[in-house]
Design an enzyme around this catalytic site. Structure first.
Site, mmCIF file in Angstrom:
data_model
loop_
_atom_site.group_PDB
_atom_site.id
_atom_site.type_symbol
_atom_site.label_atom_id
_atom_site.label_comp_id
_atom_site.label_asym_id
_atom_site.label_seq_id
_atom_site.Cartn_x
_atom_site.Cartn_y
_atom_site.Cartn_z
ATOM 1 N N SER A 123 0.768 -1.391 -0.094
ATOM 2 C CA SER A 123 -0.147 -0.100 -0.197
ATOM 3 C C SER A 123 0.738 1.118 -0.222
ATOM 4 C CB SER A 123 -0.826 -0.004 1.170
ATOM 5 O OG SER A 123 -1.554 1.274 1.584
ATOM 6 N N GLU A 125 0.339 3.734 2.045
ATOM 7 C CA GLU A 125 0.361 4.228 3.122
ATOM 8 C C GLU A 125 1.512 3.672 3.701
ATOM 9 O OE1 GLU A 125 -1.936 5.826 4.976
ATOM 10 O OE2 GLU A 125 -3.149 6.353 3.429
ATOM 11 N N TYR A 147 -2.011 0.610 10.414
ATOM 12 C CA TYR A 147 -2.352 0.067 9.143
ATOM 13 C C TYR A 147 -1.004 0.023 8.288
ATOM 14 C CZ TYR A 147 -3.771 -0.489 4.412
ATOM 15 O OH TYR A 147 -3.975 -1.298 3.100
#
Length: 319
Positions: A123, A125, A147
């Site tokens: 990801s 992120e 996360y």
């Protein structure tokens, strides 16, 4: 007939990937958790073409059994606790599923079907508080949420298994990708659903957090093609998948409200409750490697994507 095992098959990406692979003649196996309520909304139209196997990313024994039953040529690990905001109140659960879950399924593949090709859903992120813009495969990670940190572990353990056990294991570092199948808690869908409800007179306001956050948004249907392409290469590698363009949450809101002829400033309220404890201000991907080596190109523009989502939600409410 190639065989593919997909975790997270009922989610946005899993459903588009399953459609793509079915079109290519694959036999599809979907891992599903035992829950009191089943949600097959995204795959209801292909439900009878998927063979489901019970399992959980936090339970290695169930994954070993799933790989034994499916005997996959390709494994796509899309399952995760995937909502960033929930990873602060649920950090341990997020670490177990989004982080250690990757290790569990890699271990199952190594033990049972080491010649299977493996895809890990990494990801953007992971970049978090970015150290360079745009972000590419060599950009250092600086996650800003539980996360993101869990995804970093999943990414590096995939690299480790590739290098330690010679597994064909790839990670796709996907930037934000959306669609009408996106969960309602994600900001794009939260906006388009609210716009449809406001247009239909079902609500009057929309509360959001940081309107200045910038993201690189693409269409999930385009991005799953890149996943498949990674597993068709001669050698395993990692790829950033992105549009290379950025938009603010404010621009997202403007496009969505303008599409139905409404002034967003009359309906949107900035609410501190939706601000993240640690904000990621700017994510912008550099997809040049994917374009060059995979011959992959995103087709749907940001504006087309948001309008597509608004239209879907309008139909849902009868407009």
């Amino acid at each position: 007939m190639k065989r593919a095992l997909i975790t997270g098959i009922t989610g946005q990406d899993g459903s588009y990937l399953a459609e793509l692979l079915l079109d290519k003649g694959y036999k599809i196996y979907g891992l599903k958790r035992r829950t009191s309520t089943e949600n097959y909304e995204n795959i209801k139209h292909i439900l009878n073409e998927i063979e489901f196997i019970s399992g959980d990313l936090s339970d290695l024994s169930s994954l070993i059994q799933a790989v034994k039953l499916s005997k996959p040529d390709e494994v796509y690990n899309l399952g995760a606790q995937s909502f960033v905001a929930d990873s602060w109140p649920q950090p341990v659960y997020t670490a177990k599923v989004t982080g250690l879950g990757v290790l569990n399924i890699l271990e199952a593949v190594k033990m049972v079907k080491p010649d299977a090709r493996f895809y890990q859903a990494s990801s953007s992120e992971m970049f978090g508080k970015v150290v360079e813009t745009p972000q590419k495969e060599t950009t250092p990670f600086y996650p800003r949420s539980p996360y993101g940190a869990a995804k970093v572990f999943g990414h590096w353990i995939t690299v480790n298994y590739r290098e330690s056990y010679d597994l064909f294991a790839c990670s796709g570092i996907l930037f934000n990708h959306e669609s009408p199948r996106r969960g309602i808690q994600f900001v794009t869908r939260k906006v388009t659903d609210a716009v449809a409800r406001i247009k239909c007179g079902l609500q009057s306001e929309l509360r959001l957090g940081n309107l200045d956050a910038k993201r690189d948004w693409g269409f999930a249907g385009d991005y799953v093609k890149a996943m498949w392409l990674m597993l068709q290469q001669e050698k395993p590698d990692d790829f950033v998948v992105a549009t290379g363009k950025t938009n603010t949450v404010r621009e997202l809101v403007e496009i969505a409200f303008n599409h139905v002829g409404l002034n967003w400033e009359e309906h949107v309220i900035q609410d501190p409750a939706f601000m993240r404890p640690a904000e990621v201000d700017l994510l912008l991907g550099d997809p040049q490697k994917a374009k060059k080596e995979l011959k992959w190109e995103p087709k749907v523009t940001f504006e087309e994507l948001i309008k597509m989502m608004v239209e879907h939600d309008l139909k849902k409410y009868g407009e």
